[in-house]
Write a protein that holds these residues in place. Structure first.
Motif, PDB file in Angstrom:
ATOM      1  N   LYS A 170       0.809  -1.221   0.000  1.00  0.00           N
ATOM      2  CA  LYS A 170       0.000   0.000   0.000  1.00  0.00           C
ATOM      3  C   LYS A 170       0.845   1.275   0.000  1.00  0.00           C
ATOM      4  CE  LYS A 170      -4.018  -2.083   2.268  1.00  0.00           C
ATOM      5  NZ  LYS A 170      -4.976  -1.992   3.411  1.00  0.00           N
ATOM      6  N   THR A 171       2.157   1.133   0.113  1.00  0.00           N
ATOM      7  CA  THR A 171       3.036   2.310   0.148  1.00  0.00           C
ATOM      8  C   THR A 171       3.357   2.772  -1.271  1.00  0.00           C
ATOM      9  OG1 THR A 171       4.053   1.669   2.246  1.00  0.00           O
ATOM     10  CG2 THR A 171       5.289   3.192   0.858  1.00  0.00           C
ATOM     11  N   ILE A 172       3.172   4.061  -1.515  1.00  0.00           N
ATOM     12  CA  ILE A 172       3.501   4.655  -2.812  1.00  0.00           C
ATOM     13  C   ILE A 172       5.014   4.901  -2.865  1.00  0.00           C
ATOM     14  CG2 ILE A 172       3.186   6.661  -4.323  1.00  0.00           C
ATOM     15  CD1 ILE A 172       0.431   7.036  -2.952  1.00  0.00           C
ATOM     16  N   ILE A 173       5.657   4.418  -3.910  1.00  0.00           N
ATOM     17  CA  ILE A 173       7.093   4.630  -4.093  1.00  0.00           C
ATOM     18  C   ILE A 173       7.292   5.681  -5.176  1.00  0.00           C
ATOM     19  CG2 ILE A 173       9.306   3.587  -4.677  1.00  0.00           C
ATOM     20  CD1 ILE A 173       8.099   2.553  -2.061  1.00  0.00           C
ATOM     21  N   ARG A 174       8.001   6.737  -4.830  1.00  0.00           N
ATOM     22  CA  ARG A 174       8.340   7.778  -5.802  1.00  0.00           C
ATOM     23  C   ARG A 174       9.830   7.663  -6.099  1.00  0.00           C
ATOM     24  NH1 ARG A 174       3.957  10.820  -6.521  1.00  0.00           N
ATOM     25  NH2 ARG A 174       2.445  11.002  -4.817  1.00  0.00           N
ATOM     26  N   LEU A 175      10.146   7.244  -7.319  1.00  0.00           N
ATOM     27  CA  LEU A 175      11.520   6.933  -7.696  1.00  0.00           C
ATOM     28  C   LEU A 175      12.061   7.996  -8.646  1.00  0.00           C
ATOM     29  CD1 LEU A 175      13.539   4.583  -7.207  1.00  0.00           C
ATOM     30  CD2 LEU A 175      12.763   3.622  -9.379  1.00  0.00           C
ATOM     31  N   ASN A 176      13.204   8.575  -8.284  1.00  0.00           N
ATOM     32  CA  ASN A 176      13.872   9.557  -9.136  1.00  0.00           C
ATOM     33  C   ASN A 176      15.214   9.002  -9.590  1.00  0.00           C
ATOM     34  OD1 ASN A 176      12.329  12.324  -8.855  1.00  0.00           O
ATOM     35  ND2 ASN A 176      12.360  11.426  -6.817  1.00  0.00           N
ATOM     36  N   ILE A 177      15.413   8.869 -10.906  1.00  0.00           N
ATOM     37  CA  ILE A 177      16.712   8.485 -11.436  1.00  0.00           C
ATOM     38  C   ILE A 177      17.472   9.775 -11.703  1.00  0.00           C
ATOM     39  CG2 ILE A 177      17.967   7.248 -13.224  1.00  0.00           C
ATOM     40  CD1 ILE A 177      16.229   5.490 -11.417  1.00  0.00           C
ATOM     41  N   GLU A 178      18.610   9.958 -11.010  1.00  0.00           N
ATOM     42  CA  GLU A 178      19.307  11.235 -11.078  1.00  0.00           C
ATOM     43  C   GLU A 178      20.747  11.070 -11.539  1.00  0.00           C
ATOM     44  OE1 GLU A 178      21.945  11.876  -8.989  1.00  0.00           O
ATOM     45  OE2 GLU A 178      21.734  10.068  -7.770  1.00  0.00           O
ATOM     46  N   THR A 179      21.342  12.193 -11.873  1.00  0.00           N
ATOM     47  CA  THR A 179      22.748  12.224 -12.272  1.00  0.00           C
ATOM     48  C   THR A 179      23.469  13.301 -11.463  1.00  0.00           C
ATOM     49  OG1 THR A 179      22.197  11.540 -14.526  1.00  0.00           O
ATOM     50  CG2 THR A 179      24.363  12.525 -14.174  1.00  0.00           C
ATOM     51  N   ALA A 180      24.446  12.880 -10.672  1.00  0.00           N
ATOM     52  CA  ALA A 180      25.308  13.802  -9.907  1.00  0.00           C
ATOM     53  C   ALA A 180      24.522  14.767  -9.016  1.00  0.00           C
ATOM     54  CB  ALA A 180      26.208  14.590 -10.857  1.00  0.00           C
ATOM     55  N   SER A 181      23.352  14.342  -8.548  1.00  0.00           N
ATOM     56  CA  SER A 181      22.541  15.257  -7.736  1.00  0.00           C
ATOM     57  C   SER A 181      21.900  14.570  -6.536  1.00  0.00           C
ATOM     58  CB  SER A 181      21.440  15.885  -8.603  1.00  0.00           C
ATOM     59  OG  SER A 181      20.584  14.884  -9.136  1.00  0.00           O
ATOM     60  N   GLY A 182      22.285  13.320  -6.262  1.00  0.00           N
ATOM     61  CA  GLY A 182      21.644  12.574  -5.188  1.00  0.00           C
ATOM     62  C   GLY A 182      21.779  13.223  -3.824  1.00  0.00           C
ATOM     63  N   GLU A 183      22.990  13.695  -3.503  1.00  0.00           N
ATOM     64  CA  GLU A 183      23.192  14.307  -2.198  1.00  0.00           C
ATOM     65  C   GLU A 183      22.442  15.627  -2.067  1.00  0.00           C
ATOM     66  OE1 GLU A 183      27.104  16.060  -0.369  1.00  0.00           O
ATOM     67  OE2 GLU A 183      26.889  13.988   0.304  1.00  0.00           O
ATOM     68  N   ARG A 184      22.436  16.417  -3.131  1.00  0.00           N
ATOM     69  CA  ARG A 184      21.745  17.701  -3.083  1.00  0.00           C
ATOM     70  C   ARG A 184      20.241  17.505  -2.886  1.00  0.00           C
ATOM     71  NH1 ARG A 184      23.382  21.875  -1.013  1.00  0.00           N
ATOM     72  NH2 ARG A 184      21.379  21.770   0.008  1.00  0.00           N
ATOM     73  N   MET A 185      19.663  16.512  -3.558  1.00  0.00           N
ATOM     74  CA  MET A 185      18.239  16.232  -3.393  1.00  0.00           C
ATOM     75  C   MET A 185      17.938  15.793  -1.966  1.00  0.00           C
ATOM     76  SD  MET A 185      17.369  14.246  -6.983  1.00  0.00           S
ATOM     77  CE  MET A 185      15.599  14.256  -6.697  1.00  0.00           C
ATOM     78  N   LEU A 186      18.851  15.023  -1.377  1.00  0.00           N
ATOM     79  CA  LEU A 186      18.661  14.564  -0.011  1.00  0.00           C
ATOM     80  C   LEU A 186      18.744  15.733   0.968  1.00  0.00           C
ATOM     81  CD1 LEU A 186      18.272  11.891   1.560  1.00  0.00           C
ATOM     82  CD2 LEU A 186      20.757  11.824   1.851  1.00  0.00           C
ATOM     83  N   LEU A 187      19.747  16.595   0.807  1.00  0.00           N
ATOM     84  CA  LEU A 187      19.912  17.737   1.702  1.00  0.00           C
ATOM     85  C   LEU A 187      18.752  18.718   1.591  1.00  0.00           C
ATOM     86  CD1 LEU A 187      23.745  18.392   1.231  1.00  0.00           C
ATOM     87  CD2 LEU A 187      22.613  17.504   3.285  1.00  0.00           C
ATOM     88  N   ASP A 188      18.178  18.830   0.401  1.00  0.00           N
ATOM     89  CA  ASP A 188      17.032  19.722   0.200  1.00  0.00           C
ATOM     90  C   ASP A 188      15.715  19.052   0.567  1.00  0.00           C
ATOM     91  OD1 ASP A 188      18.684  21.734  -0.582  1.00  0.00           O
ATOM     92  OD2 ASP A 188      18.266  21.580  -2.722  1.00  0.00           O
ATOM     93  N   GLU A 189      15.814  17.819   1.100  1.00  0.00           N
ATOM     94  CA  GLU A 189      14.650  17.062   1.569  1.00  0.00           C
ATOM     95  C   GLU A 189      13.618  16.820   0.470  1.00  0.00           C
ATOM     96  OE1 GLU A 189      13.122  18.179   5.425  1.00  0.00           O
ATOM     97  OE2 GLU A 189      15.015  19.128   5.979  1.00  0.00           O
ATOM     98  N   LEU A 190      14.118  16.648  -0.753  1.00  0.00           N
ATOM     99  CA  LEU A 190      13.246  16.284  -1.866  1.00  0.00           C
ATOM    100  C   LEU A 190      13.033  14.777  -1.916  1.00  0.00           C
ATOM    101  CD1 LEU A 190      14.721  18.612  -4.644  1.00  0.00           C
ATOM    102  CD2 LEU A 190      12.683  18.987  -3.248  1.00  0.00           C
TER     103      LEU A 190
END
Length: 286
Positions: free
Chosen positions: A120-140
């Protein structure tokens, strides 16, 4: 006792380096951000930020307090997740970013596991390039799976593999039949580079003397290199068949880049049952 929300605001100001960026990240008015700082400073009769500098800098007392604040926020998040777990409550959705250089067969196995255990959990998957840490720090995203060489103090990491990225050309590349290809030879032809998927993240692996062709996704990069239009780095795990069939030629003109790949989360954010399942999934691969 002061509200945790005010302490969270102070931590975000410290992370972002300015009141303006903190207000943008928190979706709060700048006056509301300043109000939170004022409430804490007045309540404890202590100055946390030095306003005499261009950017807000922690005072001596502020530097001592910020460690306590981060620890307290982490504990609060862990308590929240624990209490929800006791009640049988799992995340309604989980946001995951995954680097394009990470092996997709491991991603599909992970998703199969999540589908079985948390249907029942919705998974939102983002395939990224050289931006994984920035997305994490920005809480995206809640969890990032990405490669990098520098570890951020606000992020908790688990190394799950070493990704090898040699330089490749195809059998149809103009220099394919030339022995002892040099760096100068390569710079006469386009280096194919995937542009970072996040505007504030730098592109990596750029050869300054070469002409660059920028593409928006990893698959396009692979297609252009295979077609002989340019050269560039590719994860060795995804081109094994092309190497065996001699369609791609590995060059030693540049040292193979070995990138540690991590599963990562913010230290200040506790994981719920679904997030923990992702975090622990890669035990089989370490």
């Amino acid at each position: 006792m002061i509200a945790l929300e005010h302490l969270h605001v102070i931590n975000v100001i410290h992370q972002e380096g300015s009141f303006r960026k903190a207000s943008e990240r928190l979706f709060k008015a700048r006056s509301a951000v300043s109000y939170s700082v004022k409430q804490v400073e007045e309540y404890y009769q202590i100055e946390i930020f030095n306003r005499d500098t261009y950017r807000p800098e922690l005072t001596r007392n502020g530097k001592i307090l910020i460690n306590k604040i981060q620890h307290l926020l982490c504990e609060a998040n862990e308590f929240d997740a624990f209490a929800r777990q006791m009640n049988g409550e799992v995340e309604t959705e989980l946001r995951i970013s995954i680097s394009a250089i990470f092996a997709m067969d491991k991603v599909t196995k992970l998703l199969e596991r999540l589908k079985q255990e948390f249907p029942k959990t919705i998974i939102r998957l983002n395939i990224e390039t050289a931006s994984g840490e920035r997305m994490l720090l920005d809480e995206l995203v809640d969890i990032g799976i990405y490669g990098g060489f520098e570890l951020h103090q606000n992020v908790q990491y688990r190394c799950i593999e070493q990704c090898q990225l040699p330089v490749f050309i195809s059998d149809s590349f103009p220099l394919a039949n030339k022995k002892n290809i040099t760096q100068a030879d390569l710079t006469r032809y386009p280096q194919v580079v995937v542009k970072s998927s996040y505007k504030s993240s730098p592109d990596s692996g750029i050869v300054k003397d070469a002409l660059q062709w920028y593409v928006s996704d990893h698959n396009t990069k692979k297609v252009l290199i295979r077609s002989g239009l340019g050269w560039g780095r590719l994860p060795i795990h995804e081109v094994k068949q092309e190497i065996e069939e001699n369609k791609l030629i590995q060059l030693n003109v540049q040292k193979t880049m070995e990138v540690p790949v991590y599963v990562a989360k913010l230290k200040s954010k506790a994981l719920g049952p679904v997030g923990k399942a992702v975090w622990n999934f890669f035990d089989d691969y370490i």
